[in-house]
Design a protein around this motif. Sequence first.
Motif, mmCIF file in Angstrom:
data_model
loop_
_atom_site.group_PDB
_atom_site.id
_atom_site.type_symbol
_atom_site.label_atom_id
_atom_site.label_comp_id
_atom_site.label_asym_id
_atom_site.label_seq_id
_atom_site.Cartn_x
_atom_site.Cartn_y
_atom_site.Cartn_z
ATOM 1 N N PHE A 192 0.851 -1.183 0.000
ATOM 2 C CA PHE A 192 0.000 0.000 0.000
ATOM 3 C C PHE A 192 0.890 1.237 0.000
ATOM 4 C CE2 PHE A 192 0.886 -0.847 4.424
ATOM 5 C CZ PHE A 192 1.074 0.399 4.988
ATOM 6 N N PRO A 193 0.423 2.319 -0.612
ATOM 7 C CA PRO A 193 1.278 3.502 -0.734
ATOM 8 C C PRO A 193 1.202 4.418 0.476
ATOM 9 C CG PRO A 193 -0.753 3.852 -1.926
ATOM 10 C CD PRO A 193 -0.823 2.442 -1.371
ATOM 11 N N CYS A 194 2.261 5.168 0.671
ATOM 12 C CA CYS A 194 2.234 6.263 1.639
ATOM 13 C C CYS A 194 1.353 7.379 1.064
ATOM 14 C CB CYS A 194 3.638 6.814 1.863
ATOM 15 S SG CYS A 194 4.864 5.597 2.379
ATOM 16 N N PRO A 195 0.939 8.312 1.891
ATOM 17 C CA PRO A 195 0.235 9.473 1.333
ATOM 18 C C PRO A 195 1.157 10.218 0.371
ATOM 19 C CG PRO A 195 0.059 9.412 3.735
ATOM 20 C CD PRO A 195 1.085 8.397 3.354
ATOM 21 N N ILE A 227 -9.290 -0.526 4.861
ATOM 22 C CA ILE A 227 -9.649 0.609 4.015
ATOM 23 C C ILE A 227 -9.031 0.405 2.641
ATOM 24 C CG2 ILE A 227 -9.363 3.092 3.699
ATOM 25 C CD1 ILE A 227 -9.599 3.427 6.678
ATOM 26 N N THR A 228 -9.896 0.408 1.627
ATOM 27 C CA THR A 228 -9.476 0.134 0.255
ATOM 28 C C THR A 228 -9.716 1.367 -0.599
ATOM 29 O OG1 THR A 228 -10.158 -2.173 0.574
ATOM 30 C CG2 THR A 228 -9.711 -1.463 -1.681
ATOM 31 N N PHE A 229 -8.731 1.707 -1.421
ATOM 32 C CA PHE A 229 -8.844 2.888 -2.273
ATOM 33 C C PHE A 229 -8.000 2.697 -3.523
ATOM 34 C CE2 PHE A 229 -5.979 3.666 1.372
ATOM 35 C CZ PHE A 229 -4.756 3.587 0.721
ATOM 36 N N GLY A 230 -8.227 3.558 -4.509
ATOM 37 C CA GLY A 230 -7.414 3.571 -5.716
ATOM 38 C C GLY A 230 -6.388 4.685 -5.645
ATOM 39 N N ALA A 231 -5.667 4.886 -6.738
ATOM 40 C CA ALA A 231 -4.600 5.887 -6.757
ATOM 41 C C ALA A 231 -5.124 7.290 -6.485
ATOM 42 C CB ALA A 231 -3.883 5.843 -8.108
ATOM 43 N N GLN A 232 -6.371 7.556 -6.886
ATOM 44 C CA GLN A 232 -6.934 8.889 -6.689
ATOM 45 C C GLN A 232 -7.478 9.097 -5.273
ATOM 46 O OE1 GLN A 232 -6.499 11.091 -9.146
ATOM 47 N NE2 GLN A 232 -5.498 9.388 -10.213
ATOM 48 N N GLY A 233 -7.588 8.020 -4.502
ATOM 49 C CA GLY A 233 -8.212 8.134 -3.188
ATOM 50 C C GLY A 233 -7.279 7.870 -2.021
ATOM 51 N N VAL A 280 -6.296 0.095 11.481
ATOM 52 C CA VAL A 280 -6.696 -0.145 10.094
ATOM 53 C C VAL A 280 -5.584 -0.848 9.336
ATOM 54 C CG1 VAL A 280 -8.181 1.901 10.036
ATOM 55 C CG2 VAL A 280 -5.821 2.068 9.232
ATOM 56 N N THR A 281 -5.974 -1.502 8.256
ATOM 57 C CA THR A 281 -5.024 -1.948 7.241
ATOM 58 C C THR A 281 -5.454 -1.299 5.931
ATOM 59 O OG1 THR A 281 -6.353 -3.930 6.781
ATOM 60 C CG2 THR A 281 -4.547 -4.150 8.359
ATOM 61 N N PHE A 282 -4.476 -1.020 5.079
ATOM 62 C CA PHE A 282 -4.753 -0.344 3.816
ATOM 63 C C PHE A 282 -4.596 -1.320 2.657
ATOM 64 C CE2 PHE A 282 -3.192 3.207 6.512
ATOM 65 C CZ PHE A 282 -4.317 4.013 6.458
ATOM 66 N N LEU A 283 -5.425 -1.126 1.643
ATOM 67 C CA LEU A 283 -5.354 -1.956 0.446
ATOM 68 C C LEU A 283 -5.577 -1.074 -0.770
ATOM 69 C CD1 LEU A 283 -5.155 -4.805 -0.798
ATOM 70 C CD2 LEU A 283 -7.638 -4.971 -0.568
ATOM 71 N N ALA A 314 -12.075 8.431 -6.619
ATOM 72 C CA ALA A 314 -11.531 8.690 -5.281
ATOM 73 C C ALA A 314 -12.406 8.124 -4.173
ATOM 74 C CB ALA A 314 -11.346 10.195 -5.086
ATOM 75 N N THR A 315 -13.355 7.245 -4.509
ATOM 76 C CA THR A 315 -14.178 6.640 -3.464
ATOM 77 C C THR A 315 -13.320 5.741 -2.573
ATOM 78 O OG1 THR A 315 -14.757 4.766 -4.880
ATOM 79 C CG2 THR A 315 -16.242 6.680 -4.903
ATOM 80 N N VAL A 316 -13.810 5.522 -1.369
ATOM 81 C CA VAL A 316 -13.072 4.709 -0.400
ATOM 82 C C VAL A 316 -14.015 3.661 0.179
ATOM 83 C CG1 VAL A 316 -11.743 4.721 1.745
ATOM 84 C CG2 VAL A 316 -11.593 6.667 0.183
ATOM 85 N N ASP A 317 -13.532 2.428 0.282
ATOM 86 C CA ASP A 317 -14.287 1.355 0.933
ATOM 87 C C ASP A 317 -13.717 1.121 2.322
ATOM 88 O OD1 ASP A 317 -15.428 1.125 -1.551
ATOM 89 O OD2 ASP A 317 -14.549 -0.835 -2.011
ATOM 90 N N VAL A 318 -14.587 0.831 3.269
ATOM 91 C CA VAL A 318 -14.122 0.369 4.578
ATOM 92 C C VAL A 318 -14.870 -0.919 4.904
ATOM 93 C CG1 VAL A 318 -15.774 1.867 5.800
ATOM 94 C CG2 VAL A 318 -13.836 0.879 7.032
ATOM 95 N N THR A 319 -14.104 -1.962 5.179
ATOM 96 C CA THR A 319 -14.673 -3.250 5.566
ATOM 97 C C THR A 319 -14.513 -3.411 7.073
ATOM 98 O OG1 THR A 319 -14.079 -4.221 3.427
ATOM 99 C CG2 THR A 319 -14.566 -5.747 5.232
ATOM 100 N N LEU A 320 -15.626 -3.545 7.760
ATOM 101 C CA LEU A 320 -15.604 -3.690 9.215
ATOM 102 C C LEU A 320 -15.295 -5.140 9.559
ATOM 103 C CD1 LEU A 320 -18.810 -1.592 9.972
ATOM 104 C CD2 LEU A 320 -16.429 -0.810 9.900
ATOM 105 N N GLY A 321 -14.218 -5.344 10.335
ATOM 106 C CA GLY A 321 -13.783 -6.693 10.665
ATOM 107 C C GLY A 321 -14.334 -7.189 11.989
ATOM 108 N N THR A 322 -13.954 -8.401 12.318
ATOM 109 C CA THR A 322 -14.473 -9.050 13.525
ATOM 110 C C THR A 322 -14.017 -8.364 14.809
ATOM 111 O OG1 THR A 322 -12.593 -10.583 13.424
ATOM 112 C CG2 THR A 322 -14.651 -11.293 12.393
ATOM 113 N N ASP A 323 -12.955 -7.542 14.738
ATOM 114 C CA ASP A 323 -12.476 -6.837 15.934
ATOM 115 C C ASP A 323 -13.071 -5.436 16.073
ATOM 116 O OD1 ASP A 323 -10.899 -9.016 16.544
ATOM 117 O OD2 ASP A 323 -9.096 -8.204 15.604
ATOM 118 N N PHE A 324 -13.887 -5.035 15.112
ATOM 119 C CA PHE A 324 -14.451 -3.682 15.171
ATOM 120 C C PHE A 324 -15.466 -3.575 16.301
ATOM 121 C CE2 PHE A 324 -17.866 -0.712 14.031
ATOM 122 C CZ PHE A 324 -17.139 0.465 13.943
#
Length: 210
Positions: free
Chosen positions: A67-70, A125-131, A145-148, A155-165
């Motif tokens: 995953f990329p840095c900001p 948290i999942t995003f593309g290059a624009q997000g 969080v983990t990034f993907l 630039a939309t962003v997905d968040v998947t809530l895991g079992t530890d949330f």
Amino acid sequence: MSEPDRARNLRRRHMRERQAVVFGVLLAALAVVGLGAAAVYTESLDLPFMNRDFEAEPTPTPTRANFPCPPEGALPVAYSAITVNVYNSTTTGGLAAATQSQLVERGFTAGSTGNQPEYDGTARITFGAQGVAAGYTLAEQFTTVTFLLDGRQDATVDVTLGTDFEALVAPEEITLDPTVPLVAPAGCTPYADIVEPAPTVSASPTPAAG
């Protein structure tokens, strides 16, 4: 029986006795080897030197993060400019919709909700290059969080809530400063190294007026 005959018979008897002893030792040795081989084959006998010699070398763990840095100097994105899709990977019904409602109350823009396969963590948290900057901004709402990075073009962003949330971070505990660039976490890959730049389109020359 003459004396030479008795001597000859005695030598023959001694030879047969020696042969019997030799054959007995050989048979005993073969029996031991056979039993040992059977024990190793059936794993009844563990030989440390065999384990050491025949164990496969472990596969090296890649050190490059996926995953990329900001982007360098990127500032937090305004909440209203971030469209968030929330997905539930737990067995708690309605968790995605409830969490999205809370994010909307904080100023984020609602995207879609749904379910995904179980994720063993707090939030992914999942995003593309624009997000990328939007993803890092949203990450402040979660304890861990983990990034993907995926191939989406917006630039939309997905968040998947895991079992530890359990819950979002309380608003008063979020310390994002809109004037301070986003901080790169340890282990991320520089944005320029992992995100391919957009191709440059050369402008066609304008014909001279006739």
